[in-house]
Write a protein that holds these residues in place. Structure first.
Motif, PDB file in Angstrom:
ATOM      1  N   PHE A  40       2.379   1.631  -3.639  1.00  0.00           N
ATOM      2  CA  PHE A  40       1.380   2.266  -4.297  1.00  0.00           C
ATOM      3  C   PHE A  40       1.454   3.596  -4.039  1.00  0.00           C
ATOM      4  O   PHE A  40       1.293   4.433  -5.201  1.00  0.00           O
ATOM      5  CB  PHE A  40       0.083   1.380  -4.158  1.00  0.00           C
ATOM      6  CG  PHE A  40      -1.153   2.066  -4.811  1.00  0.00           C
ATOM      7  CD1 PHE A  40      -1.316   1.547  -6.170  1.00  0.00           C
ATOM      8  CD2 PHE A  40      -1.905   2.942  -4.409  1.00  0.00           C
ATOM      9  CE1 PHE A  40      -2.216   2.147  -7.121  1.00  0.00           C
ATOM     10  CE2 PHE A  40      -3.054   3.518  -5.176  1.00  0.00           C
ATOM     11  CZ  PHE A  40      -3.126   3.069  -6.493  1.00  0.00           C
ATOM     12  N   THR A  41       1.348   3.826  -2.860  1.00  0.00           N
ATOM     13  CA  THR A  41       0.838   5.461  -2.592  1.00  0.00           C
ATOM     14  C   THR A  41       2.113   6.227  -2.937  1.00  0.00           C
ATOM     15  O   THR A  41       2.000   7.397  -3.509  1.00  0.00           O
ATOM     16  CB  THR A  41       0.727   5.830  -0.975  1.00  0.00           C
ATOM     17  OG1 THR A  41      -0.100   4.750  -0.487  1.00  0.00           O
ATOM     18  CG2 THR A  41       0.644   7.128  -0.831  1.00  0.00           C
ATOM     19  N   LEU A  93       1.889   6.545  -6.553  1.00  0.00           N
ATOM     20  CA  LEU A  93       0.787   7.539  -7.039  1.00  0.00           C
ATOM     21  C   LEU A  93       1.441   9.021  -7.036  1.00  0.00           C
ATOM     22  O   LEU A  93       1.059   9.867  -7.742  1.00  0.00           O
ATOM     23  CB  LEU A  93      -0.456   6.998  -6.187  1.00  0.00           C
ATOM     24  CG  LEU A  93      -1.738   8.004  -6.279  1.00  0.00           C
ATOM     25  CD1 LEU A  93      -2.234   8.035  -7.559  1.00  0.00           C
ATOM     26  CD2 LEU A  93      -2.619   8.015  -5.386  1.00  0.00           C
ATOM     27  N   ALA A 101      -2.058  -0.136   6.944  1.00  0.00           N
ATOM     28  CA  ALA A 101      -0.503  -0.250   6.553  1.00  0.00           C
ATOM     29  C   ALA A 101       0.296   0.154   7.655  1.00  0.00           C
ATOM     30  O   ALA A 101       1.316  -0.390   7.951  1.00  0.00           O
ATOM     31  CB  ALA A 101      -0.340   0.147   5.103  1.00  0.00           C
ATOM     32  N   LYS A 102       0.218   1.421   8.058  1.00  0.00           N
ATOM     33  CA  LYS A 102       0.970   2.327   9.066  1.00  0.00           C
ATOM     34  C   LYS A 102       0.786   1.581  10.322  1.00  0.00           C
ATOM     35  O   LYS A 102       1.872   1.491  11.291  1.00  0.00           O
ATOM     36  CB  LYS A 102       0.741   3.727   9.325  1.00  0.00           C
ATOM     37  CG  LYS A 102       1.009   4.621   8.145  1.00  0.00           C
ATOM     38  CD  LYS A 102       2.091   5.123   8.184  1.00  0.00           C
ATOM     39  CE  LYS A 102       2.852   5.799   7.014  1.00  0.00           C
ATOM     40  NZ  LYS A 102       4.172   5.906   6.957  1.00  0.00           N
ATOM     41  N   ALA A 135      -6.751   2.325   3.711  1.00  0.00           N
ATOM     42  CA  ALA A 135      -5.551   1.208   3.545  1.00  0.00           C
ATOM     43  C   ALA A 135      -4.188   1.657   4.005  1.00  0.00           C
ATOM     44  O   ALA A 135      -3.483   0.959   4.606  1.00  0.00           O
ATOM     45  CB  ALA A 135      -5.402   0.792   1.993  1.00  0.00           C
ATOM     46  N   ILE A 136      -3.873   3.040   3.758  1.00  0.00           N
ATOM     47  CA  ILE A 136      -2.589   3.670   4.445  1.00  0.00           C
ATOM     48  C   ILE A 136      -2.583   3.644   5.967  1.00  0.00           C
ATOM     49  O   ILE A 136      -1.788   3.085   6.559  1.00  0.00           O
ATOM     50  CB  ILE A 136      -2.537   4.956   3.820  1.00  0.00           C
ATOM     51  CG1 ILE A 136      -2.161   5.202   2.581  1.00  0.00           C
ATOM     52  CG2 ILE A 136      -1.362   5.803   4.677  1.00  0.00           C
ATOM     53  CD1 ILE A 136      -2.236   6.619   2.007  1.00  0.00           C
ATOM     54  N   LEU A 159      -7.965   4.718  -0.325  1.00  0.00           N
ATOM     55  CA  LEU A 159      -6.606   4.673  -0.045  1.00  0.00           C
ATOM     56  C   LEU A 159      -6.123   4.982   1.456  1.00  0.00           C
ATOM     57  O   LEU A 159      -5.256   4.581   1.888  1.00  0.00           O
ATOM     58  CB  LEU A 159      -6.023   5.737  -1.246  1.00  0.00           C
ATOM     59  CG  LEU A 159      -4.693   5.824  -0.993  1.00  0.00           C
ATOM     60  CD1 LEU A 159      -3.592   4.537  -1.420  1.00  0.00           C
ATOM     61  CD2 LEU A 159      -3.897   7.032  -1.936  1.00  0.00           C
ATOM     62  N   VAL A 163       0.868  -1.395  -0.017  1.00  0.00           N
ATOM     63  CA  VAL A 163       0.045  -0.006   0.112  1.00  0.00           C
ATOM     64  C   VAL A 163       0.744   1.230   0.125  1.00  0.00           C
ATOM     65  O   VAL A 163       0.422   2.240  -0.587  1.00  0.00           O
ATOM     66  CB  VAL A 163      -0.812   0.097   1.207  1.00  0.00           C
ATOM     67  CG1 VAL A 163      -1.566   1.165   1.353  1.00  0.00           C
ATOM     68  CG2 VAL A 163      -1.993  -1.103   1.040  1.00  0.00           C
ATOM     69  N   ILE A 164       1.849   1.128   0.697  1.00  0.00           N
ATOM     70  CA  ILE A 164       2.845   2.310   0.772  1.00  0.00           C
ATOM     71  C   ILE A 164       3.653   2.577  -0.619  1.00  0.00           C
ATOM     72  O   ILE A 164       3.765   3.531  -1.078  1.00  0.00           O
ATOM     73  CB  ILE A 164       3.775   2.334   2.009  1.00  0.00           C
ATOM     74  CG1 ILE A 164       3.177   2.256   3.381  1.00  0.00           C
ATOM     75  CG2 ILE A 164       4.733   3.441   2.104  1.00  0.00           C
ATOM     76  CD1 ILE A 164       2.248   3.121   3.839  1.00  0.00           C
TER      77      ILE A 164
END
Lengths: 309, 43
Positions: free
Chosen positions: A58-59, A62, B40-41, B36-37, B33, A55-56
């Motif tokens: 992908f971010t 992006l 994830a964090k 999800a971040i 997003l 996810v990180i």
């Protein structure tokens, strides 16, 4: 000329009664150019020797894409007057009058600020700082300062396009190390042969717009020599990761073969004396191949890393 | 046979609607997003 007076005097005759289509906002971000930026950023991230949460990751990609889109938008906002003079760029949203300049400015600034904030908050501060530097470099150093003043514009401006691999690596590791610096140098040295090959067969367009590209100012012969000369240090830098033990045999073999071909095409351009734009096949071949070259070399680096892992 | 002239108000509304739909999709994607971040964090 101040920014305010530029804004009022250079505005094309847009039909501002109609709100711009969302497709025109997308077109401002130059999606095709963004493809290469995203790819090199992704390769920088994947080539890093540490795992990063998907996810990180992908971010981070992006944010690189949004930052590139912001830079492209602000570039078109500033250059709408010369874009209107070139066949290649006359149908962009601003010169074609499908959007007012203020909307483009707000969109570009908003996108840039958002991409940097998201990168800083979700990924890490270093990658956000480099992303900020890359956007400012492209907009201020290249677009505003150099492009209309010197034929060396794309040499120094090429640094802006070289940042994504560095940002990708910094996003994954939080550091800047030798390999991403070499990737930065590779894109930096790749830019002059790539853009000057295009400028050679688009010289009339650039001349009409008054952009001091190398073929317009120094002539085609001098440009061809520079194309060939720049390809030599580019070849050395391309092979440096293998020579320094930072990449394996797969990268060495693929990059070695493609770099030889690149230098051979650059040599054909370098020794050509063709003046008819329609007959400039080597220049068109070099321009097309140079895009493929960067994709494959960066792809080979990632494949090499993952195979070794 | 010629087409009837396009009403500017209709065209404005069509463009506003398409932009609103795209903006809604982008905002929805950002909600997902950011969620999800956050996960994830935390992990």
């Amino acid at each position: 000329m101040t920014t305010a007076s530029y804004l009022t005097t250079q505005a094309p005759a847009a039909d501002t009664r109609l709100p711009a289509e969302w497709r025109d906002f997308l077109a401002l971000t130059k999606p095709r150019v963004m493809t290469l930026v995203v790819f090199t950023g992704l390769c920088g991230l994947l080539a890093a020797p540490v795992a990063i949460h998907p996810v990180i990751a992908f971010t981070a990609i992006l944010c690189i894409a949004l930052g590139a889109g912001a830079a492209a938008t602000l570039n078109q906002w500033y250059e709408s007057d010369i874009d209107a003079l070139m066949v290649r760029t006359a149908q962009r949203p601003l010169p074609a009058g499908r959007m007012d300049r203020q909307s483009a400015l707000h969109f570009g600034v908003g996108l840039g600020v958002f991409s940097v904030l998201l990168m800083g908050l979700a990924v890490n501060v270093l990658s956000a700082v480099i992303l900020t530097a890359s956007i400012l470099f492209y907009v201020v150093i290249y677009t505003v300062w150099l492009k209309r003043r010197t034929p060396q514009n794309i040499v120094i401006g090429g640094a802006a396009g070289a940042f994504p691999a560095l940002i990708g690596w910094a996003a994954a590791t939080g550091r800047v190390e030798t390999l991403p610096v070499l990737l930065f140098a590779l894109v930096f040295l790749w830019t002059p042969p790539h853009f000057w090959a295009l400028a050679l067969f688009m010289k009339a367009d650039y001349a009409a717009a008054g952009v001091p590209m190398m073929p317009v100012v120094a002539g085609r012969r001098a440009t061809r020599t520079q194309v060939f000369l720049y390809s030599l240090p580019m070849a050395a830098v391309a092979m440096a990761p293998y020579a320094m033990g930072l990449a394996g045999a797969l990268y060495g073999a693929v990059t070695g073969a493609l770099t030889l071909l690149f230098v051979a095409l650059a040599a054909r351009v370098g020794f050509s004396r063709e003046e008819d734009q329609a007959a400039m096949k080597p220049e068109r071949q070099l321009f097309g191949f140079s895009i493929l070259y960067l994709f494959v070399v960066f792809g080979a680096l990632v494949a090499d890393r993952w195979l070794l892992a | 046979m010629s087409l009837p002239p396009l009403d500017p108000q209709d065209e404005i509304r069509r463009r506003q609607k398409s932009r609103a739909v795209v903006m809604a999709l982008i905002l929805g994607a950002l909600v997902i997003l950011f969620y999800a971040i956050s996960i994830a964090k935390m992990t």
